[in-house]
Structure formats: structure tokens, C-alpha cells
Design a protein around this motif. Structure first.
Motif, PDB file in Angstrom:
ATOM      1  N   MET A  37       0.836  -1.212   0.000  1.00  0.00           N
ATOM      2  CA  MET A  37       0.000   0.000   0.000  1.00  0.00           C
ATOM      3  C   MET A  37       0.865   1.254   0.000  1.00  0.00           C
ATOM      4  O   MET A  37       0.575   2.214  -0.710  1.00  0.00           O
ATOM      5  CB  MET A  37      -0.917   0.018   1.220  1.00  0.00           C
ATOM      6  N   ARG A  41       0.865   3.794  -4.017  1.00  0.00           N
ATOM      7  CA  ARG A  41       0.293   5.149  -4.172  1.00  0.00           C
ATOM      8  C   ARG A  41       1.302   6.143  -4.744  1.00  0.00           C
ATOM      9  O   ARG A  41       0.949   6.880  -5.686  1.00  0.00           O
ATOM     10  CB  ARG A  41      -0.276   5.631  -2.828  1.00  0.00           C
ATOM     11  N   GLU A  44       1.562   5.767  -8.419  1.00  0.00           N
ATOM     12  CA  GLU A  44       0.421   6.351  -9.127  1.00  0.00           C
ATOM     13  C   GLU A  44       0.581   7.860  -9.279  1.00  0.00           C
ATOM     14  O   GLU A  44       0.155   8.437 -10.277  1.00  0.00           O
ATOM     15  CB  GLU A  44      -0.875   6.064  -8.377  1.00  0.00           C
ATOM     16  N   LEU A  45       1.186   8.485  -8.265  1.00  0.00           N
ATOM     17  CA  LEU A  45       1.350   9.942  -8.264  1.00  0.00           C
ATOM     18  C   LEU A  45       2.642  10.396  -8.947  1.00  0.00           C
ATOM     19  O   LEU A  45       2.864  11.592  -9.099  1.00  0.00           O
ATOM     20  CB  LEU A  45       1.338  10.465  -6.823  1.00  0.00           C
ATOM     21  N   ALA A  82       0.895   8.933   4.846  1.00  0.00           N
ATOM     22  CA  ALA A  82      -0.359   9.102   4.109  1.00  0.00           C
ATOM     23  C   ALA A  82      -0.543  10.554   3.678  1.00  0.00           C
ATOM     24  O   ALA A  82      -0.913  10.827   2.534  1.00  0.00           O
ATOM     25  CB  ALA A  82      -1.534   8.650   4.969  1.00  0.00           C
ATOM     26  N   LYS A  83      -0.293  11.490   4.600  1.00  0.00           N
ATOM     27  CA  LYS A  83      -0.426  12.911   4.254  1.00  0.00           C
ATOM     28  C   LYS A  83       0.555  13.299   3.166  1.00  0.00           C
ATOM     29  O   LYS A  83       0.224  14.099   2.291  1.00  0.00           O
ATOM     30  CB  LYS A  83      -0.236  13.773   5.499  1.00  0.00           C
ATOM     31  N   MET A  85       1.467  11.565   0.777  1.00  0.00           N
ATOM     32  CA  MET A  85       0.971  11.025  -0.492  1.00  0.00           C
ATOM     33  C   MET A  85      -0.449  11.487  -0.804  1.00  0.00           C
ATOM     34  O   MET A  85      -1.064  11.000  -1.753  1.00  0.00           O
ATOM     35  CB  MET A  85       1.015   9.489  -0.451  1.00  0.00           C
ATOM     36  N   HIS A  86      -0.995  12.384   0.019  1.00  0.00           N
ATOM     37  CA  HIS A  86      -2.363  12.877  -0.158  1.00  0.00           C
ATOM     38  C   HIS A  86      -3.373  11.727  -0.230  1.00  0.00           C
ATOM     39  O   HIS A  86      -4.202  11.654  -1.148  1.00  0.00           O
ATOM     40  CB  HIS A  86      -2.479  13.751  -1.409  1.00  0.00           C
ATOM     41  N   THR A  87      -3.269  10.825   0.733  1.00  0.00           N
ATOM     42  CA  THR A  87      -4.156   9.665   0.772  1.00  0.00           C
ATOM     43  C   THR A  87      -4.451   9.291   2.219  1.00  0.00           C
ATOM     44  O   THR A  87      -4.006   9.969   3.145  1.00  0.00           O
ATOM     45  CB  THR A  87      -3.519   8.464   0.022  1.00  0.00           C
ATOM     46  N   THR A  88      -5.226   8.257   2.413  1.00  0.00           N
ATOM     47  CA  THR A  88      -5.506   7.738   3.747  1.00  0.00           C
ATOM     48  C   THR A  88      -5.277   6.227   3.734  1.00  0.00           C
ATOM     49  O   THR A  88      -5.332   5.589   2.681  1.00  0.00           O
ATOM     50  CB  THR A  88      -6.956   8.003   4.190  1.00  0.00           C
ATOM     51  N   PHE A  89      -5.013   5.691   4.897  1.00  0.00           N
ATOM     52  CA  PHE A  89      -4.918   4.246   5.071  1.00  0.00           C
ATOM     53  C   PHE A  89      -6.052   3.819   5.978  1.00  0.00           C
ATOM     54  O   PHE A  89      -6.330   4.466   6.978  1.00  0.00           O
ATOM     55  CB  PHE A  89      -3.597   3.836   5.741  1.00  0.00           C
ATOM     56  N   THR A  90      -6.708   2.741   5.631  1.00  0.00           N
ATOM     57  CA  THR A  90      -7.712   2.146   6.494  1.00  0.00           C
ATOM     58  C   THR A  90      -7.107   0.874   7.059  1.00  0.00           C
ATOM     59  O   THR A  90      -6.739  -0.025   6.302  1.00  0.00           O
ATOM     60  CB  THR A  90      -8.997   1.829   5.713  1.00  0.00           C
TER      61      THR A  90
END
Length: 99
Positions: A37, A41, A44-45, A82-83, A85-90
Motif C-alpha cells: 500500500m 500510491r 500512481e502519483l 499518508a499525508k 501522499m495525499h491519501t488515507t490508510f484504512t
């Protein structure tokens, strides 16, 4: 012997069998999934490991260890990654079947 349509299906079946026989394999599998994970990401970015590490305030080798399943980040570190990569982890903690 069960026939599989492809190598990926065979590999997944073998991993499930090994994980059920060895609890430490299950933890290693979780560590590797987290690493996947964290690695996917930025790709992708179009971000490099160095860029993500710098934005997250960690070293590139530390990020590399996490991506490889060998580094166990704190929740605070995961939040910074996560920040970056401008995303979140669940993240699910506990028995998945109990939910």
C-alpha cells in the motif's frame, strides 16, 4: 493435487495454506501488504521514495524498509506518510470475522 489456472492463483493458495500452518507467516503477510500500500500510491502519483520520505519527515531507507515489509511504522508515522501522499490508510485491528 489441485489444478490452478495460473501461477498467481497457485501462489495465493499456497500462501493461505502456509499462513494457516504458521502464525508468524500471517504477520509477515500483513507487513508485506502494508508495504504494498505504501509503495503503490506514490507510483500512481509519480513520486519517488525520496520525495515521499522528505514530505513525511523520515529517511528514504526507513521508507524503503516499510515498503519491503521489514519496517514496522508507528501510527503517527503512517499518518505522516499518508499525508505526504495525499491519501488515507484504512487499518483493521482484530479478528476480521468478528465484525
Amino acid at each position: 493435487m489441485v489444478k490452478h489456472t495460473n501461477w498467481r492463483a497457485y501462489r495465493e493458495q499456497r500462501l493461505r495454506e502456509e499462513m494457516s500452518a504458521h502464525p508468524e507467516y500471517e504477520q509477515a503477510g500483513l507487513d508485506l501488504r502494508l508495504g504494498d500500500m505504501v509503495r503503490e500510491r506514490p507510483m500512481e502519483l509519480g513520486l519517488t521514495q525520496g520525495e515521499v520520505a522528505e514530505r513525511a519527515g523520515i529517511t528514504q531507507p526507513a521508507l524503503s524498509r516499510i515498503e519491503g515489509g521489514g519496517g514496522i511504522p508507528t501510527l503517527a508515522m503512517l499518518d505522516r506518510i499518508a499525508k505526504a501522499m495525499h491519501t488515507t490508510f484504512t487499518i483493521t485491528v482484530g479478528d476480521h470475522a468478528a465484525a
